[in-house]
Design a protein around this motif. Structure first.
Motif, mmCIF file in Angstrom:
data_model
loop_
_atom_site.group_PDB
_atom_site.id
_atom_site.type_symbol
_atom_site.label_atom_id
_atom_site.label_comp_id
_atom_site.label_asym_id
_atom_site.label_seq_id
_atom_site.Cartn_x
_atom_site.Cartn_y
_atom_site.Cartn_z
ATOM 1 N N GLY A 158 0.810 -1.212 0.000
ATOM 2 C CA GLY A 158 0.000 0.000 0.000
ATOM 3 C C GLY A 158 0.843 1.261 0.000
ATOM 4 O O GLY A 158 0.509 2.246 -0.667
ATOM 5 N N ILE A 159 1.954 1.242 0.742
ATOM 6 C CA ILE A 159 2.851 2.397 0.748
ATOM 7 C C ILE A 159 3.424 2.607 -0.649
ATOM 8 O O ILE A 159 3.428 3.721 -1.172
ATOM 9 C CB ILE A 159 3.985 2.217 1.773
ATOM 10 N N GLY A 160 3.896 1.536 -1.258
ATOM 11 C CA GLY A 160 4.464 1.638 -2.599
ATOM 12 C C GLY A 160 3.446 2.109 -3.618
ATOM 13 O O GLY A 160 3.743 2.968 -4.458
ATOM 14 N N LEU A 161 2.245 1.565 -3.544
ATOM 15 C CA LEU A 161 1.185 1.953 -4.470
ATOM 16 C C LEU A 161 0.844 3.432 -4.305
ATOM 17 O O LEU A 161 0.789 4.186 -5.271
ATOM 18 C CB LEU A 161 -0.054 1.086 -4.248
ATOM 19 N N THR A 201 3.746 5.754 -5.398
ATOM 20 C CA THR A 201 3.914 5.728 -6.851
ATOM 21 C C THR A 201 2.801 6.501 -7.551
ATOM 22 O O THR A 201 3.064 7.293 -8.453
ATOM 23 C CB THR A 201 3.945 4.277 -7.357
ATOM 24 N N LEU A 202 1.571 6.259 -7.146
ATOM 25 C CA LEU A 202 0.440 6.899 -7.825
ATOM 26 C C LEU A 202 0.444 8.417 -7.684
ATOM 27 O O LEU A 202 0.060 9.121 -8.615
ATOM 28 C CB LEU A 202 -0.886 6.334 -7.309
ATOM 29 N N CYS A 203 0.885 8.906 -6.534
ATOM 30 C CA CYS A 203 0.863 10.358 -6.348
ATOM 31 C C CYS A 203 2.190 11.000 -6.719
ATOM 32 O O CYS A 203 2.286 12.227 -6.746
ATOM 33 C CB CYS A 203 0.469 10.716 -4.923
ATOM 34 N N LEU A 207 -0.395 14.042 -9.138
ATOM 35 C CA LEU A 207 -1.841 13.854 -9.012
ATOM 36 C C LEU A 207 -2.577 14.971 -9.726
ATOM 37 O O LEU A 207 -2.307 16.143 -9.494
ATOM 38 C CB LEU A 207 -2.260 13.869 -7.545
ATOM 39 N N LYS A 208 -3.490 14.595 -10.562
ATOM 40 C CA LYS A 208 -4.352 15.588 -11.209
ATOM 41 C C LYS A 208 -5.490 15.927 -10.257
ATOM 42 O O LYS A 208 -5.838 15.135 -9.377
ATOM 43 C CB LYS A 208 -4.914 15.033 -12.516
ATOM 44 N N GLU A 209 -6.078 17.076 -10.458
ATOM 45 C CA GLU A 209 -7.202 17.485 -9.618
ATOM 46 C C GLU A 209 -8.347 16.479 -9.723
ATOM 47 O O GLU A 209 -9.021 16.190 -8.735
ATOM 48 C CB GLU A 209 -7.669 18.888 -10.015
ATOM 49 N N LEU A 220 -10.354 9.610 -4.423
ATOM 50 C CA LEU A 220 -9.128 8.815 -4.311
ATOM 51 C C LEU A 220 -9.415 7.321 -4.282
ATOM 52 O O LEU A 220 -8.644 6.527 -4.820
ATOM 53 C CB LEU A 220 -8.331 9.220 -3.069
ATOM 54 N N ASP A 221 -10.512 6.920 -3.672
ATOM 55 C CA ASP A 221 -10.865 5.506 -3.610
ATOM 56 C C ASP A 221 -11.017 4.926 -5.017
ATOM 57 O O ASP A 221 -10.452 3.876 -5.336
ATOM 58 C CB ASP A 221 -12.148 5.320 -2.801
ATOM 59 N N ALA A 222 -11.775 5.606 -5.862
ATOM 60 C CA ALA A 222 -11.979 5.133 -7.241
ATOM 61 C C ALA A 222 -10.675 5.199 -8.032
ATOM 62 O O ALA A 222 -10.364 4.288 -8.810
ATOM 63 C CB ALA A 222 -13.058 5.960 -7.931
ATOM 64 N N PHE A 223 -9.897 6.267 -7.840
ATOM 65 C CA PHE A 223 -8.626 6.418 -8.549
ATOM 66 C C PHE A 223 -7.679 5.274 -8.215
ATOM 67 O O PHE A 223 -7.114 4.632 -9.112
ATOM 68 C CB PHE A 223 -7.987 7.765 -8.194
ATOM 69 N N VAL A 224 -7.509 4.983 -6.934
ATOM 70 C CA VAL A 224 -6.606 3.906 -6.515
ATOM 71 C C VAL A 224 -7.139 2.556 -7.000
ATOM 72 O O VAL A 224 -6.373 1.718 -7.482
ATOM 73 C CB VAL A 224 -6.388 3.920 -4.990
ATOM 74 N N SER A 225 -8.437 2.354 -6.912
ATOM 75 C CA SER A 225 -9.033 1.091 -7.378
ATOM 76 C C SER A 225 -8.729 0.851 -8.859
ATOM 77 O O SER A 225 -8.396 -0.272 -9.254
ATOM 78 C CB SER A 225 -10.546 1.096 -7.177
#
Length: 122
Positions: A20-23, A26-28, A90-92, A98-103
């Motif tokens: 989760g930390i890596g994800l 990385t995503l942000c 991260l885009k606006e 964030l839940d949907a974005f990470v999913s």
């Protein structure tokens, strides 16, 4: 425990926290992984336990919930990166949900066959 309860420790860092930390980092596009990000990741994991799991003496959620736990940890890391200005990509539109974005960005271990199966009749 002295009151008869039994605790069931399991591996935490490699299973529940680090993915989760890596994800999240990385995503942000986190510039660094701060001590506070590690703290909020651990807090997200601890808060995932249900009252029933705590009453049973469990210190970590069931392994069957690992994908959702990893998502919650990633979201906590991203929120901390946003709070401290550490996010760089991260885009606006991503911040809105964030839940949907990470999913959407999570790896889904479902394998699609590479060769189409055909039957040939002669």
């Amino acid at each position: 425990m002295h009151d008869g309860r039994t605790f069931y420790p399991t591996q935490c860092n490699n299973m529940f926290v680090f993915p989760g930390i890596g994800l999240g980092a990385t995503l942000c596009g986190a510039k660094t992984v701060s001590d506070r990000m590690l703290y909020v990741a651990a807090e997200a994991l601890a808060n995932y336990l249900t009252t029933e799991e705590l009453a049973e003496g469990k210190v970590f959620p069931s392994i069957t919930k690992i994908r959702d736990v990893s998502k919650k940890v990633a979201i906590a890391v991203i929120e901390e990166a946003i709070r401290t200005g550490q996010d760089s990509k991260l885009k606006e539109s991503h911040r809105v949900d964030l839940d949907a974005f990470v999913s959407r960005k999570m790896y889904d271990p479902v394998y699609v066959p590479l060769i189409e199966k055909r039957t040939i009749e002669i």
